[in-house]
Structures are given as C-alpha cells and as structure tokens.
Design a protein around this motif. Structure first.
Motif, PDB file in Angstrom:
ATOM      1  N   ALA A 111      -3.482  -3.012 -16.143  1.00  0.00           N
ATOM      2  CA  ALA A 111      -4.706  -3.037 -15.343  1.00  0.00           C
ATOM      3  C   ALA A 111      -4.442  -2.256 -14.064  1.00  0.00           C
ATOM      4  O   ALA A 111      -3.342  -2.319 -13.500  1.00  0.00           O
ATOM      5  CB  ALA A 111      -5.124  -4.466 -15.011  1.00  0.00           C
ATOM      6  N   ASP A 112      -5.425  -1.516 -13.608  1.00  0.00           N
ATOM      7  CA  ASP A 112      -5.282  -0.741 -12.376  1.00  0.00           C
ATOM      8  C   ASP A 112      -5.575  -1.572 -11.140  1.00  0.00           C
ATOM      9  O   ASP A 112      -5.076  -1.276 -10.053  1.00  0.00           O
ATOM     10  CB  ASP A 112      -6.237   0.460 -12.404  1.00  0.00           C
ATOM     11  CG  ASP A 112      -5.890   1.443 -13.499  1.00  0.00           C
ATOM     12  OD1 ASP A 112      -4.705   1.769 -13.631  1.00  0.00           O
ATOM     13  OD2 ASP A 112      -6.799   1.876 -14.225  1.00  0.00           O
ATOM     14  N   VAL A 113      -6.404  -2.587 -11.289  1.00  0.00           N
ATOM     15  CA  VAL A 113      -6.840  -3.373 -10.133  1.00  0.00           C
ATOM     16  C   VAL A 113      -7.306  -4.734 -10.634  1.00  0.00           C
ATOM     17  O   VAL A 113      -7.782  -4.870 -11.766  1.00  0.00           O
ATOM     18  CB  VAL A 113      -7.964  -2.641  -9.365  1.00  0.00           C
ATOM     19  CG1 VAL A 113      -9.193  -2.434 -10.231  1.00  0.00           C
ATOM     20  CG2 VAL A 113      -8.326  -3.353  -8.064  1.00  0.00           C
ATOM     21  N   ILE A 114      -7.163  -5.752  -9.776  1.00  0.00           N
ATOM     22  CA  ILE A 114      -7.628  -7.092 -10.075  1.00  0.00           C
ATOM     23  C   ILE A 114      -8.835  -7.411  -9.213  1.00  0.00           C
ATOM     24  O   ILE A 114      -8.841  -7.131  -8.007  1.00  0.00           O
ATOM     25  CB  ILE A 114      -6.530  -8.137  -9.787  1.00  0.00           C
ATOM     26  CG1 ILE A 114      -5.306  -7.932 -10.689  1.00  0.00           C
ATOM     27  CG2 ILE A 114      -7.063  -9.551  -9.958  1.00  0.00           C
ATOM     28  CD1 ILE A 114      -4.134  -8.796 -10.288  1.00  0.00           C
ATOM     29  N   MET A 191      -6.297   5.267   5.419  1.00  0.00           N
ATOM     30  CA  MET A 191      -5.775   6.610   5.156  1.00  0.00           C
ATOM     31  C   MET A 191      -5.728   6.858   3.653  1.00  0.00           C
ATOM     32  O   MET A 191      -6.036   7.963   3.183  1.00  0.00           O
ATOM     33  CB  MET A 191      -4.386   6.759   5.776  1.00  0.00           C
ATOM     34  CG  MET A 191      -4.378   6.815   7.290  1.00  0.00           C
ATOM     35  SD  MET A 191      -5.096   8.352   7.954  1.00  0.00           S
ATOM     36  CE  MET A 191      -3.793   9.522   7.546  1.00  0.00           C
ATOM     37  N   ARG A 192      -5.349   5.853   2.885  1.00  0.00           N
ATOM     38  CA  ARG A 192      -5.335   5.975   1.424  1.00  0.00           C
ATOM     39  C   ARG A 192      -6.723   6.294   0.886  1.00  0.00           C
ATOM     40  O   ARG A 192      -6.869   7.054  -0.081  1.00  0.00           O
ATOM     41  CB  ARG A 192      -4.820   4.674   0.820  1.00  0.00           C
ATOM     42  CG  ARG A 192      -4.920   4.612  -0.695  1.00  0.00           C
ATOM     43  CD  ARG A 192      -4.527   3.253  -1.222  1.00  0.00           C
ATOM     44  NE  ARG A 192      -4.819   3.132  -2.639  1.00  0.00           N
ATOM     45  CZ  ARG A 192      -4.663   2.019  -3.344  1.00  0.00           C
ATOM     46  NH1 ARG A 192      -4.198   0.926  -2.772  1.00  0.00           N
ATOM     47  NH2 ARG A 192      -4.969   1.987  -4.623  1.00  0.00           N
ATOM     48  N   LEU A 193      -7.747   5.723   1.522  1.00  0.00           N
ATOM     49  CA  LEU A 193      -9.123   5.964   1.082  1.00  0.00           C
ATOM     50  C   LEU A 193      -9.707   7.255   1.652  1.00  0.00           C
ATOM     51  O   LEU A 193     -10.879   7.556   1.420  1.00  0.00           O
ATOM     52  CB  LEU A 193     -10.006   4.778   1.475  1.00  0.00           C
ATOM     53  CG  LEU A 193      -9.629   3.415   0.873  1.00  0.00           C
ATOM     54  CD1 LEU A 193     -10.655   2.360   1.276  1.00  0.00           C
ATOM     55  CD2 LEU A 193      -9.506   3.492  -0.647  1.00  0.00           C
ATOM     56  N   GLY A 194      -8.905   8.006   2.411  1.00  0.00           N
ATOM     57  CA  GLY A 194      -9.344   9.303   2.907  1.00  0.00           C
ATOM     58  C   GLY A 194      -9.919   9.299   4.309  1.00  0.00           C
ATOM     59  O   GLY A 194     -10.585  10.255   4.704  1.00  0.00           O
ATOM     60  N   ILE A 286       0.315  -4.482  -5.871  1.00  0.00           N
ATOM     61  CA  ILE A 286      -0.843  -4.327  -6.746  1.00  0.00           C
ATOM     62  C   ILE A 286      -2.102  -4.316  -5.894  1.00  0.00           C
ATOM     63  O   ILE A 286      -2.078  -4.687  -4.712  1.00  0.00           O
ATOM     64  CB  ILE A 286      -0.939  -5.465  -7.784  1.00  0.00           C
ATOM     65  CG1 ILE A 286      -1.111  -6.815  -7.073  1.00  0.00           C
ATOM     66  CG2 ILE A 286       0.283  -5.475  -8.689  1.00  0.00           C
ATOM     67  CD1 ILE A 286      -1.391  -7.979  -7.994  1.00  0.00           C
ATOM     68  N   ASP A 287      -3.200  -3.885  -6.494  1.00  0.00           N
ATOM     69  CA  ASP A 287      -4.483  -3.876  -5.793  1.00  0.00           C
ATOM     70  C   ASP A 287      -5.319  -5.067  -6.223  1.00  0.00           C
ATOM     71  O   ASP A 287      -5.476  -5.332  -7.423  1.00  0.00           O
ATOM     72  CB  ASP A 287      -5.248  -2.579  -6.084  1.00  0.00           C
ATOM     73  CG  ASP A 287      -4.605  -1.376  -5.419  1.00  0.00           C
ATOM     74  OD1 ASP A 287      -3.968  -1.557  -4.368  1.00  0.00           O
ATOM     75  OD2 ASP A 287      -4.741  -0.258  -5.946  1.00  0.00           O
ATOM     76  N   ARG A 325      -1.885   5.222  -4.612  1.00  0.00           N
ATOM     77  CA  ARG A 325      -0.951   4.809  -3.565  1.00  0.00           C
ATOM     78  C   ARG A 325       0.069   5.917  -3.306  1.00  0.00           C
ATOM     79  O   ARG A 325       0.414   6.673  -4.196  1.00  0.00           O
ATOM     80  CB  ARG A 325      -0.183   3.554  -4.011  1.00  0.00           C
ATOM     81  CG  ARG A 325      -1.016   2.295  -4.101  1.00  0.00           C
ATOM     82  CD  ARG A 325      -0.231   1.208  -4.804  1.00  0.00           C
ATOM     83  NE  ARG A 325      -0.921  -0.056  -4.769  1.00  0.00           N
ATOM     84  CZ  ARG A 325      -0.622  -1.054  -3.936  1.00  0.00           C
ATOM     85  NH1 ARG A 325       0.376  -0.903  -3.088  1.00  0.00           N
ATOM     86  NH2 ARG A 325      -1.288  -2.180  -3.958  1.00  0.00           N
ATOM     87  N   LYS A 326       0.564   5.960  -2.078  1.00  0.00           N
ATOM     88  CA  LYS A 326       1.659   6.866  -1.783  1.00  0.00           C
ATOM     89  C   LYS A 326       2.938   6.306  -2.374  1.00  0.00           C
ATOM     90  O   LYS A 326       3.147   5.094  -2.375  1.00  0.00           O
ATOM     91  CB  LYS A 326       1.821   7.040  -0.270  1.00  0.00           C
ATOM     92  CG  LYS A 326       0.734   7.872   0.381  1.00  0.00           C
ATOM     93  CD  LYS A 326       1.043   8.100   1.850  1.00  0.00           C
ATOM     94  CE  LYS A 326      -0.016   8.979   2.499  1.00  0.00           C
ATOM     95  NZ  LYS A 326       0.284   9.208   3.940  1.00  0.00           N
TER      96      LYS A 326
END
Length: 328
Positions: A111-114, A191-194, A286-287, A325-326
């Motif tokens: 899964a990419d995200v919860i 910053m991750r979200l731009g 994790i996200d 993620r970085k």
C-alpha cells in the motif's frame, strides 16, 4: 509511485461510524477509482454499514475493474462482531488489529498510503492497548522515535508540539529540541508537496509571556528554536501570540502554525474547517491520513454520518502518495 496510489483504508472502531463513512465515500467516488482501494477490516461490518446507508456496494477479496466490488483485506476478530454504538474491548482490539495489518501493507510496499477511520481510545485501552490514539500506536508499530500530528485544511494548517497529554505535561514538553523538530517536520512535509511554507510559531503563554510577566517559556525555549530553524534556511517567525497567529494564518499570512499543545491547534482548525480538515501523521516511515472526527456512537448504525471528511482524507492521502519521499 503510480498515479493512482494503492490506498489501504482501515475500518476504525467497527461499532462506530467508520464503516459507514467509508462505504458512503467510496460510493460517491467514480467507480473506476475504487479498484485502487483495499479496506482493512471485516466484510460483515461493511455489509452492515451498507445496509444502513443503502450504497449498494459489494465486497470481496479482490476489487473488480468496474469498481462494483471493493477489495477487503479480511482481519479475523476471534469474536463475534461487536454491537454497534457501544464501547467494547472487542471493538477496541479489532481497531488495533486493522491498523497493525495496514502498517504491514504500507511497510512492505503493498500500500502506498493508509487512511484511517476513527477509533475509540477507551475501547482500545479496555482491550489492553495502552496508547494515546492513532499517533502513538503508529509510532510504536513502525518503530519510530516520535511522530507529529498535522491538521490540514484549505486555509489553515497546524502541527502540534504535543497532543494527547495533560496541559501541565504539554508545557513541560515544549522545549527547544522538540519545538525545532516540529518546525522541521512541518517544513519538510510542505517542501515534499512542492511548497516552501511560511511558518509561524504560536506562543505558549498569554502574549508570549509579556517580557516575563506571564511566564518565561517563550523566550527561554521557543525563541531559540525559531532562531535555530532560521539558521537552517527555514522560513519561520515567532513566537507570536496565539490569540492572533491563527487568524493571521487563516487570512493568508502563514501556511503553517506550530501549535504548542492539543487544544491550541485543534480549536481554531475545528472552528473554521470542522468537516474538511484532516489529520496527517508526520515523522513516520509510512504515510497516514485520517478523518478528524470521532466514532460518533450516538448516530452509528443510522446511516446519517457525514462522509465529506473521509473524502477529504482520501484526497490528501493520494496527494501525499503522488509526492515521493526524499531518500534518507
């Protein structure tokens, strides 16, 4: 990450409104998008929620391409499904099992995200799981030293230095190291979200202590954290009196406010974005995004629960999943 991230949605406390807001949210989505979801929980609880809401969804071990059948990762309860609308250790244990399974999916890359539906802290503790809620449990399950709670909405965002502790405990935790770590967690997330966020640190005392008249914590602990963050190139100011900083942020002066304790950040967010704000866990490997409401036992089983917040949580989760993620 794929464009359409695989989203694992936990059922929450099965005696609460979680199953209902999940099925209502999925029913409101374009059918073709539903194949990207897996619900971690119990089919029996989802069928019960479907009867209450009249969504007409079907559930199975795999999702259908046309979105008519929703995938369920079945979690064995070891007991009958708990009665709806009541606090019970069975429901509390179930909610923890769902979360644990979803963490496994996320840690393994399945899964990419919860996205988490609401749990009941009393029920969880009755079952012997002594955590302050999702945030502490997720930190434990992922082996994280600490985590941070971000409440995100369209016009106001706040991240908390502390959450589910007493006010006395919150004051004791508002030390320079923790405040700096909170600033950095919020900065790195945006910053991750731009976006390079404009951050303001809320004071802990009235008028930030008024030069020592109402306390010295702002000058002693908060101001040094701001200076250290500024030295790292973070766009942050403060401390700013908490009775004005949230209004300034809501009106566009700041993108993020550092709240020193639970109610300081929760009250303004719930005043201006009660139905749409979402809870985001930062500092984990994790996200995870959650609705920002409780189990609402008083209306559970009636089909009346509003699913708008679940839709907001899903949208934010997919945004995070599309923003890699970085590397550590």
């Amino acid at each position: 990450m794929t464009k359409n991230a695989k989203v694992a949605v936990t059922l929450g406390d099965p005696a609460g409104v979680g199953p209902e807001v999940i099925v209502k949210a999925l029913a409101a989505m374009p059918a073709g998008e539903r194949k990207d979801f897996v619900i971690v929980g119990n089919t029996e609880a989802l069928v019960r929620a479907d009867r209450a809401t009249g969504t007409g969804l079907r559930f199975g071990s795999t999702a259908s391409e046309d979105g008519s059948t929703i995938a369920v990762d079945e979690v064995e309860l070891g007991a009958p499904l708990p009665e709806i609308g009541k606090v019970s250790p069975v429901a509390g244990d179930a909610s923890v099992k769902y979360i644990s399974r979803a963490v496994d999916l996320a840690m393994s890359g399945e899964a990419d995200v919860i996205v988490t539906a609401p749990i009941n802290k009393e029920a969880m503790n009755l079952a012997g799981h002594h955590f302050d809620g999702h945030t502490g449990l997720l930190a434990h399950l992922t082996g994280s030293k600490s985590s941070f709670m971000l409440l995100a909405s369209e016009r106001l965002n706040t991240i908390h230095v502390s959450t589910h502790v007493s006010l006395r405990g919150a004051i004791e935790r508002a030390k320079t190291e923790r405040v700096l770590a909170t600033i950095e967690a919020g900065h790195n997330h945006f910053m991750r979200l731009g976006m390079k966020p404009r951050i303001a640190v809320a004071g802990i005392n009235p008028h930030c202590g008024e030069n020592g008249l109402f306390g010295t914590e702002d000058a002693e602990f908060l101001a040094p954290a701001v200076e250290l963050a500024q030295a790292k190139g973070i766009d942050v100011v403060g401390p700013i009196s908490a009775d004005t900083v949230f209004a300034r942020a809501y009106n566009g002066a700041f993108d993020l406010v550092i709240a020193q304790y639970h109610d300081q950040g929760h009250i303004p967010i719930k005043l201006v974005a009660f139905e749409t704000a979402v809870n985001v866990s930062l500092g984990l490997p994790i996200d995870r995004v959650s609705v920002d409401h409780g189990t609402a036992f008083d209306i559970a089983g009636t089909g009346k629960a509003n699913h708008v917040n679940m839709l907001s949580a899903i949208a934010y989760a997919r945004l995070m999943a599309r923003s890699p993620r970085k590397a550590a």
